[in-house]
Design a protein around this motif. Structure first.
Motif, PDB file in Angstrom:
ATOM      1  N   PRO B 114       0.794  -1.239   0.000  1.00 30.12           N
ATOM      2  CA  PRO B 114       0.000   0.000   0.000  1.00 30.12           C
ATOM      3  C   PRO B 114       0.823   1.283   0.000  1.00 30.12           C
ATOM      4  O   PRO B 114       0.417   2.264  -0.614  1.00 30.12           O
ATOM      5  CB  PRO B 114      -0.817  -0.136   1.293  1.00 30.12           C
ATOM      6  N   HIS B 115       1.989   1.286   0.655  1.00 28.89           N
ATOM      7  CA  HIS B 115       2.741   2.547   0.732  1.00 28.89           C
ATOM      8  C   HIS B 115       3.660   2.776  -0.464  1.00 28.89           C
ATOM      9  O   HIS B 115       4.265   3.837  -0.568  1.00 28.89           O
ATOM     10  CB  HIS B 115       3.587   2.572   2.014  1.00 28.89           C
ATOM     11  N   PRO B 117       4.735   3.745  -4.090  1.00 28.19           N
ATOM     12  CA  PRO B 117       4.168   4.526  -5.202  1.00 28.19           C
ATOM     13  C   PRO B 117       4.274   3.800  -6.544  1.00 28.19           C
ATOM     14  O   PRO B 117       5.256   3.094  -6.794  1.00 28.19           O
ATOM     15  CB  PRO B 117       5.030   5.792  -5.238  1.00 28.19           C
ATOM     16  N   PHE B 119       4.895   5.034  -9.436  1.00 28.13           N
ATOM     17  CA  PHE B 119       5.901   5.503 -10.407  1.00 28.13           C
ATOM     18  C   PHE B 119       7.211   4.741 -10.286  1.00 28.13           C
ATOM     19  O   PHE B 119       8.059   4.830 -11.165  1.00 28.13           O
ATOM     20  CB  PHE B 119       6.108   7.017 -10.345  1.00 28.13           C
ATOM     21  N   ILE B 146      -8.197  -0.075   1.903  1.00 24.65           N
ATOM     22  CA  ILE B 146      -7.540   1.223   2.119  1.00 24.65           C
ATOM     23  C   ILE B 146      -8.037   2.207   1.059  1.00 24.65           C
ATOM     24  O   ILE B 146      -7.836   1.992  -0.143  1.00 24.65           O
ATOM     25  CB  ILE B 146      -6.005   1.059   2.031  1.00 24.65           C
ATOM     26  N   GLU B 147      -8.656   3.267   1.514  1.00 26.42           N
ATOM     27  CA  GLU B 147      -9.391   4.161   0.610  1.00 26.42           C
ATOM     28  C   GLU B 147      -8.518   4.857  -0.435  1.00 26.42           C
ATOM     29  O   GLU B 147      -8.960   5.137  -1.551  1.00 26.42           O
ATOM     30  CB  GLU B 147     -10.169   5.213   1.418  1.00 26.42           C
ATOM     31  N   SER B 148      -7.273   5.129  -0.096  1.00 28.08           N
ATOM     32  CA  SER B 148      -6.427   5.838  -1.057  1.00 28.08           C
ATOM     33  C   SER B 148      -6.041   4.967  -2.249  1.00 28.08           C
ATOM     34  O   SER B 148      -5.401   5.437  -3.187  1.00 28.08           O
ATOM     35  CB  SER B 148      -5.170   6.379  -0.362  1.00 28.08           C
ATOM     36  N   LYS B 151      -7.165   6.267  -5.899  1.00 25.46           N
ATOM     37  CA  LYS B 151      -6.302   7.263  -6.537  1.00 25.46           C
ATOM     38  C   LYS B 151      -5.036   6.604  -7.100  1.00 25.46           C
ATOM     39  O   LYS B 151      -4.575   6.934  -8.179  1.00 25.46           O
ATOM     40  CB  LYS B 151      -5.935   8.293  -5.451  1.00 25.46           C
ATOM     41  N   LYS B 152      -4.492   5.679  -6.338  1.00 27.85           N
ATOM     42  CA  LYS B 152      -3.281   4.983  -6.763  1.00 27.85           C
ATOM     43  C   LYS B 152      -3.535   4.185  -8.042  1.00 27.85           C
ATOM     44  O   LYS B 152      -2.719   4.176  -8.963  1.00 27.85           O
ATOM     45  CB  LYS B 152      -2.846   4.039  -5.630  1.00 27.85           C
ATOM     46  N   LYS B 155      -3.648   6.435 -11.077  1.00 29.81           N
ATOM     47  CA  LYS B 155      -2.306   6.800 -11.548  1.00 29.81           C
ATOM     48  C   LYS B 155      -1.680   5.646 -12.329  1.00 29.81           C
ATOM     49  O   LYS B 155      -1.045   5.854 -13.359  1.00 29.81           O
ATOM     50  CB  LYS B 155      -1.414   7.140 -10.340  1.00 29.81           C
TER      51      LYS B 155
END
Lengths: 218, 218, 218, 218, 218, 218
Positions: B114-115, B117, B119, B146-148, B151-152, B155
């Motif tokens: 989860p943490h 990125p 890219f 996990i709500e974020s 967005k991930k 991307k």
């Protein structure tokens, strides 16, 4: 009296309930081989399988931790398993680990790889419920029995008489109808059997035959 | 078209054959969570379970290696699994690992904690068949989404359009009927579902419902 | 008969072909010290050097693995080396490693660091072709011989008589014309010599002298 | 004569200067328990504390390294500590480590965990100034004395008579007025005391009492 | 308002109570540098010091874990410390670790080594209470400030505005009266000061001066 | 001007002096591939080879550390090598390592595995003399060039223009007469060539040809 623990590693994982119910009433427990791909070169199974089986069986779980981080997991394993065995070669603070296993209400065992001499147990033996002699290299089911194990077990049996007369001596690897009596005579009190039970047509007959052979010194 | 992979980790391990046969014809494969107690704080299952299930099912195995020594085991896993996914955080020579997976005739995936990125995938993305976004912390079934992650995934979807338009975007963790349509709209093409299938009364209905919700953007 | 293995670690790596051809016909093999910077605090050499030398010499390679991941590399080392020795302190499943070395058609040895007692070999000794006693701390050439090695070798020799009469007892570290006869008398059958051969003006004379001294018990 | 080393681990770290000055003239040194959270499951203290205390006291520091990377730190520890002890279970090239400690002008000790047999010291004993027998599992202060330590110390004392008559036998863990005489009779020459000194109202009296009890075999 | 955290690593460990009481009422907490000798090449201090200080002070402990096994110790550290910071470079499942810190009722921080870019925080930033920018290499007190830290902090400040406006930006390493205003202007809200407080004659004056300089942008 | 570094890994180790003298006056240095069998799955060579070659050649050694414990060995490598390159994926405190290399009087480089994005260098780039882009997976000579390396090098070249205009961009892996001009046009200033020089009949001609092709953008 001889104890027989079929090893779940040799079972058909598609139908564990059937596999287990077939032999449940005539065995002394299920041997659970936990392998992590780090201590041994195989990854077998862990908590999800133990938790599932615990729901359908009251059998004693004799859980053999072939893992690097035993200390991190013994609390969790104690929830399903009454007997926990760790490896001499994998645990740095063995007295602490053994003490913790007992605090958790479990029997504590130590297992030795084939090349590890029994006299290394001199200090810890009085604190143990069980020593597990690996008579094959841990990691896979169906390997060939290492012949020098007889002599090793005899030496352990002598230590047992001096240091811990109620110790359970368990052997794992290549145990079958041809060597079980000889192993019993060397001092083995508990037998782990994998292919010798779960790969047989008649699993019940296999267990009963093994037990008879050992007890009759046949 | 949406792909649904039930995760075996949530199944009842006492009766895998039943569990699997119930949903076999309506799913795109089985997600296999391999955990070693070192990379993740849990030990799940490995080769013996995969080998057993392979004997009774032709389902595609989508095998997710949450293990430290992936390079040592991908050859063996390729014998049962057509799709192999390794963790970005666990593999040092990722390009080599991905190349080896493909040489073995498998599809190659990379999973992100989860943490981590997206890219960081910039260089490796063109070589991948699949990216697996963990929407919970890997290690256990039944955790909260996990709500974020939305967005991930968006991307990642943008990177996919530029660098690898046929990439399969898979999500694992907390997927259910309430978020599957939203995930689909963010770009997910494959869904791992654990409790959402195997903990349901009617597993077939659960799969069909999830598929419908995703495809109808419901 | 005494066996002499010059250690390549002491050779001039600018002109290995010359170094080796000078002594090739009068030695029993080349000792290859493989150091990985993890098991020992030095990085020496590995496959590229062995592969090069194999092309110009039929000499037996006696390859001493001072490395952490011996199991990952023994197959590759067996392609150039007929004798493979691993460290007791570095290998967890020593019986398996020794068995694998033999399956590969090689002789199997185990090496002991100076502080490691020989009785730890009790179980594995019957399966070995060779024990390598380190009479200096492994990692560097040109160190001073540790005097307590004589006593240690005598103990090993007694174990050899009981458990494995054809065992080759090899010693490595600080061997020279002053101690070779005494070592021979303690039971050493193979000598690794580094500086004592390759740092000498006349390398042939050095080998012949060492052999003579040992055999004459001089 | 008996030596008493209070263990700083049991002191009040708010006022070390007071704690130390209270007992400085009647003890033989301060025992410093260095724990790294890797070799033992606790993180205690290291260089900043030793450097501070060195500025206010000329007491001998008896520094016990319960750490994984002892070789990386012995040079630095030798700047404040005249006695350095490493763990048998943590050091791979023990003869080298012991030699380095002596080159640095320090006394060299080896410590054994409770489960580790003393005969493993057979080769290294002649090179040691000190053996530290852990009579609790290392990692915490205030644990209960392990009763089998008496027997273990007697065995070590016999080895000492044969191999190294000037060896200092030190014991650490659960030492107090009730067992110090018995330990002295088994052969202990140096006592580490934690709670038994620093948790007492009158620390001086505690030290003097312990010394008297040991020396009077009381 | 600017927050000042003197780092205990720079204090005189002989008289911590005095050291702390001198500045206790004018600082925002104590920065605790926990170093394990594995993640960083220094061993500082751990639980015994924190437990002692907790008994004499109600100051907030801002505890910076420069250790390999953070997950094994955060529960224990949460007993004395309200703020816990782990290293991006040391934690594999950062989202889980951060979640656990919060479950324990603590504020969660992530620290970056000097070479680690801030954009790696993209996914985890919304879940953090604090980011700790190391402006020296972690491991020692009294090092020289790395000049490129200003630019790095500005980038982090921009991310903060977008992703987490209440984030506390902390800086550690080489902070003093000459750069504190500039750092404040870049976005720093909390300052760790070691030598700049504890190595000063008048520690109170040093704290007050630093605070004034920062707040006056002087 | 283009720099050419033949890689010793591809040389004939039986006659290094000949191999080197043949091309010594027309190359910019020798590339030394140090592999430890842990960071990469190969063991190449280390100090004994570097020390030998240093005695017969004044060539600049460009030493590429594909090892886990770089910090433990950079001091020793600096004795023979003026250029030291470590791996981003292997070093935890990269700023410290780079600083130490420079303190030792060497040029400092960082190498990236094929899957590692260049933007991870954002913070460290201003402190570097060199970035080494691996255009094959490190570990073996003679591998196929990874095509996406061109794009990656261009991105690095853009970062160089902004952050460190004198940076040396080096490429290693599959470099030959067919791609050297294209690589030069992307921004490469230094070329490591293995098989492309040492496996050629006429090594001098090979070097001269490569240099010409690069410089003529041919």
């Amino acid at each position: 009296m001889v104890k027989i623990y079929p090893s779940l590693l040799a079972a058909d994982f598609n139908n564990l309930e059937n596999e287990i119910s077939e032999i449940e009433d005539i065995v002394d427990g299920l041997h659970m081989d936990i392998m992590d791909g780090s201590f041994v070169p195989n990854i077998s199974f862990g908590f999800p399988i133990l938790n599932s089986v615990r729901k359908i069986s009251n059998l004693n779980f004799d859980t053999h931790l072939m893992i690097k981080n035993a200390d991190s997991y013994i609390d969790e394993f104690s929830k399903t398993s009454r007997q926990l065995t760790v490896h001499y070669e994998a645990v740095t603070h063995l007295h602490r680990t053994v003490s913790r296993i007992k605090e958790l209400g479990c029997e504590a065992g130590v297992s030795l790889n084939p090349h590890t001499p029994v006299f290394l147990l001199e200090e810890i033996l009085p604190y143990l419920d069980r020593v597990l002699i690996m008579s094959v290299n841990p990691g896979f089911t169906g390997q060939k029995f290492i012949e020098s194990s007889y002599k090793k077990i005899k030496k352990l049996h002598e230590m047992k008489l001096k240091l811990n007369p109620t110790l359970d001596i368990m052997v794992d690897g290549g145990v079958g109808e041809n060597n079980i009596a000889k192993l019993y005579n060397c001092g083995v009190t508990s037998f782990v059997v994998g292919a010798g039970v779960f790969h047989q047509e008649d699993k019940r007959a296999a267990v009963l035959n093994l037990r008879k052979r050992a007890e009759n010194n046949d």
